[in-house]
Design an enzyme around this catalytic site. Structure first.
Site, PDB file in Angstrom:
ATOM      1  N   ARG A  28       3.958 -66.070 -46.687  1.00 27.15           N
ATOM      2  CA  ARG A  28       4.817 -64.871 -46.613  1.00 27.15           C
ATOM      3  C   ARG A  28       3.946 -63.761 -46.058  1.00 27.15           C
ATOM      4  NH1 ARG A  28       8.762 -62.107 -51.027  1.00 27.15           N
ATOM      5  NH2 ARG A  28      10.004 -63.825 -50.210  1.00 27.15           N
ATOM      6  N   HIS A  44      13.796 -65.069 -42.757  1.00 26.49           N
ATOM      7  CA  HIS A  44      13.623 -65.526 -44.145  1.00 26.49           C
ATOM      8  C   HIS A  44      14.384 -66.848 -44.350  1.00 26.49           C
ATOM      9  CE1 HIS A  44      12.652 -65.504 -48.238  1.00 26.49           C
ATOM     10  NE2 HIS A  44      13.356 -64.495 -48.693  1.00 26.49           N
ATOM     11  N   CYS A  63      20.157 -61.382 -51.683  1.00 24.16           N
ATOM     12  CA  CYS A  63      18.956 -62.221 -51.794  1.00 24.16           C
ATOM     13  C   CYS A  63      18.081 -61.789 -52.964  1.00 24.16           C
ATOM     14  CB  CYS A  63      18.166 -62.182 -50.494  1.00 24.16           C
ATOM     15  SG  CYS A  63      17.672 -60.515 -50.012  1.00 24.16           S
ATOM     16  N   GLN A  66      15.298 -68.591 -47.892  1.00 26.46           N
ATOM     17  CA  GLN A  66      16.386 -67.865 -48.557  1.00 26.46           C
ATOM     18  C   GLN A  66      17.739 -68.435 -48.127  1.00 26.46           C
ATOM     19  OE1 GLN A  66      16.321 -64.993 -50.707  1.00 26.46           O
ATOM     20  NE2 GLN A  66      18.462 -65.552 -50.888  1.00 26.46           N
ATOM     21  N   ARG A  75      17.220 -71.078 -54.935  1.00 22.18           N
ATOM     22  CA  ARG A  75      15.951 -71.052 -54.196  1.00 22.18           C
ATOM     23  C   ARG A  75      15.058 -72.190 -54.675  1.00 22.18           C
ATOM     24  NH1 ARG A  75      14.270 -66.310 -52.364  1.00 22.18           N
ATOM     25  NH2 ARG A  75      12.946 -67.476 -50.951  1.00 22.18           N
ATOM     26  N   ASP A 100      21.676 -56.610 -48.765  1.00 21.88           N
ATOM     27  CA  ASP A 100      20.225 -56.644 -49.032  1.00 21.88           C
ATOM     28  C   ASP A 100      19.766 -55.189 -49.081  1.00 21.88           C
ATOM     29  OD1 ASP A 100      17.559 -57.377 -49.273  1.00 21.88           O
ATOM     30  OD2 ASP A 100      17.317 -58.032 -47.191  1.00 21.88           O
TER      31      ASP A 100
HETATM   32  N1  NVA Z   1      14.769 -57.793 -46.576  1.00 21.05           N
HETATM   33  C1  NVA Z   1      13.987 -57.902 -47.786  1.00 21.05           C
HETATM   34  C2  NVA Z   1      14.133 -59.256 -48.382  1.00 21.05           C
HETATM   35  C3  NVA Z   1      13.352 -59.479 -49.639  1.00 21.05           C
HETATM   36  C4  NVA Z   1      13.493 -60.866 -50.174  1.00 21.05           C
HETATM   37  C5  NVA Z   1      12.534 -57.596 -47.490  1.00 21.05           C
HETATM   38  O1  NVA Z   1      12.024 -58.083 -46.472  1.00 21.05           O
HETATM   39  O2  NVA Z   1      11.917 -56.872 -48.263  1.00 21.05           O
HETATM   40  N1   CP Z   2      14.704 -63.195 -52.275  1.00 23.99           N
HETATM   41  C1   CP Z   2      13.364 -63.303 -52.312  1.00 23.99           C
HETATM   42  O1   CP Z   2      12.718 -63.838 -51.412  1.00 23.99           O
HETATM   43  O2   CP Z   2      12.805 -62.790 -53.445  1.00 23.99           O
HETATM   44  P1   CP Z   2      11.263 -62.548 -53.715  1.00 23.99           P
HETATM   45  O3   CP Z   2      10.817 -61.430 -52.799  1.00 23.99           O
HETATM   46  O4   CP Z   2      11.185 -62.153 -55.147  1.00 23.99           O
HETATM   47  O5   CP Z   2      10.514 -63.805 -53.419  1.00 23.99           O
END
Ligand code: NVA
Ligand code: CP
Length: 316
Positions: free
Chosen positions: A114, A141, A276, A144, A304, A236
């Site tokens: 990540r 992502h 998400c 997800q 997930r 989101d």
């Molecule tokens: N769009 C959000 C998703 C988190 C799972 C982010 O990138 O922070």
């Molecule tokens: N939705 C998601 O990816 O959550 P986290 O950021 O907690 O992993």
């Protein structure tokens, strides 16, 4: 499918960087494996498909769901997962992505990453000889959306022909949903404030994918127009990880894009609500909707786990 025995080897060794890279039948297979693994887990039937295998997890951004799902999922599959914090590994002190990939490939069976720049994941995958799984970038992502599609399938019985309305920022989750919907033949509308549309190249590539599935992918500005005829409302956060400095400014522009009871009532009766997570309650979604009877956000979170198990079990 009898998963207590094994999964097909047809995707073994593949990276999982985006759903866009997978054929429609391969996506369908991953979803099927995920739902089957969920059934086995619920029934207490052991499924040690990755016994003796190890996943390294590099997190350059925070995570609750992704980290726990990969770590617990690997345990349930009979393998082991290692959390690699950038504060502790040499990548954080300037060791190259290439060298990191070459070294980790000698010891691990898979790497989940990540990070911020999508190119970093591509670079890691270029040099790694083991599967690389994208656990979120600024662009996409994918893990997800596998869980999301499983959730829709469970609640709606099918995917093809449904309509998903994504209300908010044209971000990484929206991008991957475009790819996911395109593959499975689900119509998708993104309603976003002007200036926050999804990436044009992603939209174009998703539309190409959609030619074979028949999915219609649209971008518009009016959230009320967006939810018309929708079976799924998805939202989101307005400011993603890395955009914390823009949060106040964005909040003003996104106020009309809140998923609240009134907006939900403008969708199809029985529409489900997805997010998400993590959510900013009271901003992009109200408590009433998130805790209400049409919300499936916690099923979505749980999925997930099953989705990540499927991705690992077929690729690693
Ligand atoms: N769009 C959000 C998703 C988190 C799972 C982010 O990138 O922070
Ligand atoms: N939705 C998601 O990816 O959550 P986290 O950021 O907690 O992993």
């Amino acid at each position: 499918m009898d998963l207590s025995m094994q999964v097909s080897d047809k995707l073994r060794g593949r990276d999982f960087i985006s759903i866009h890279d997978y054929q429609a039948d391969e996506v369908a297979y991953i979803l099927e494996v995920g739902l089957e693994l969920k059934r086995l887990q619920k029934q207490g039937i052991p499924h040690p498909l990755l016994a003796g295998k190890t996943l390294g997890m590099i997190f350059q951004k925070s995570s609750t769901r992704t980290r726990v799902a990969f770590e617990v999922g690997m345990y349930q599959l009979g393998g082991h997962a290692l959390f690699l914090s950038p504060k502790d590994i040499q990548l954080g002190r300037g060791e190259t992505v290439k060298d990191t990939a070459l070294v980790l490939s000698r010891m691990l069976d898979g790497i989940m990453i990540r990070t911020f720049a999508h190119d970093e994941v591509l670079e890691l995958a270029r040099w790694a000889s083991i599967p690389v799984i994208n656990g979120l970038t600024d662009l996409l992502h994918p893990t997800q959306v596998i869980g999301d599609l499983m959730t829709v399938k469970e609640h709606k019985g099918a995917l093809k022909g449904l309509k998903l309305a994504f209300i908010g920022d044209g971000n990484n989750v929206a991008h991957e949903l475009l790819y996911g919907c395109a593959k499975v033949g689900m119509d998708m509308v993104i309603a976003c404030p002007p200036g926050f549309e999804p990436d044009q190249q992603v939209l174009q590539m998703a539309r190409q994918d959609a030619q074979s599935s028949g999915a219609r992918l649209e971008v518009l500005a009016d959230p009320w127009e967006g939810v018309k005829g929708a079976d799924i409302i998805y939202t989101d956060v307005w400011a993603s990880m890395g955009q914390e400095g823009e949060a106040d400014e964005k909040e003003k522009k996104f106020r009309a894009y809140q998923v609240n009871q009134a907006l939900l009532e403008a969708a199809n009766p029985g529409a489900i609500v997805m997010h998400c997570l993590p959510a900013k309650r009271g901003k992009e979604i109200t408590d009433q909707v998130m805790d209400g009877p049409q919300s499936v956000v916690f099923d979505e979170s749980e999925n997930r786990l099953h989705a990540h198990k499927a991705i690992m079990a077929v690729t690693m």
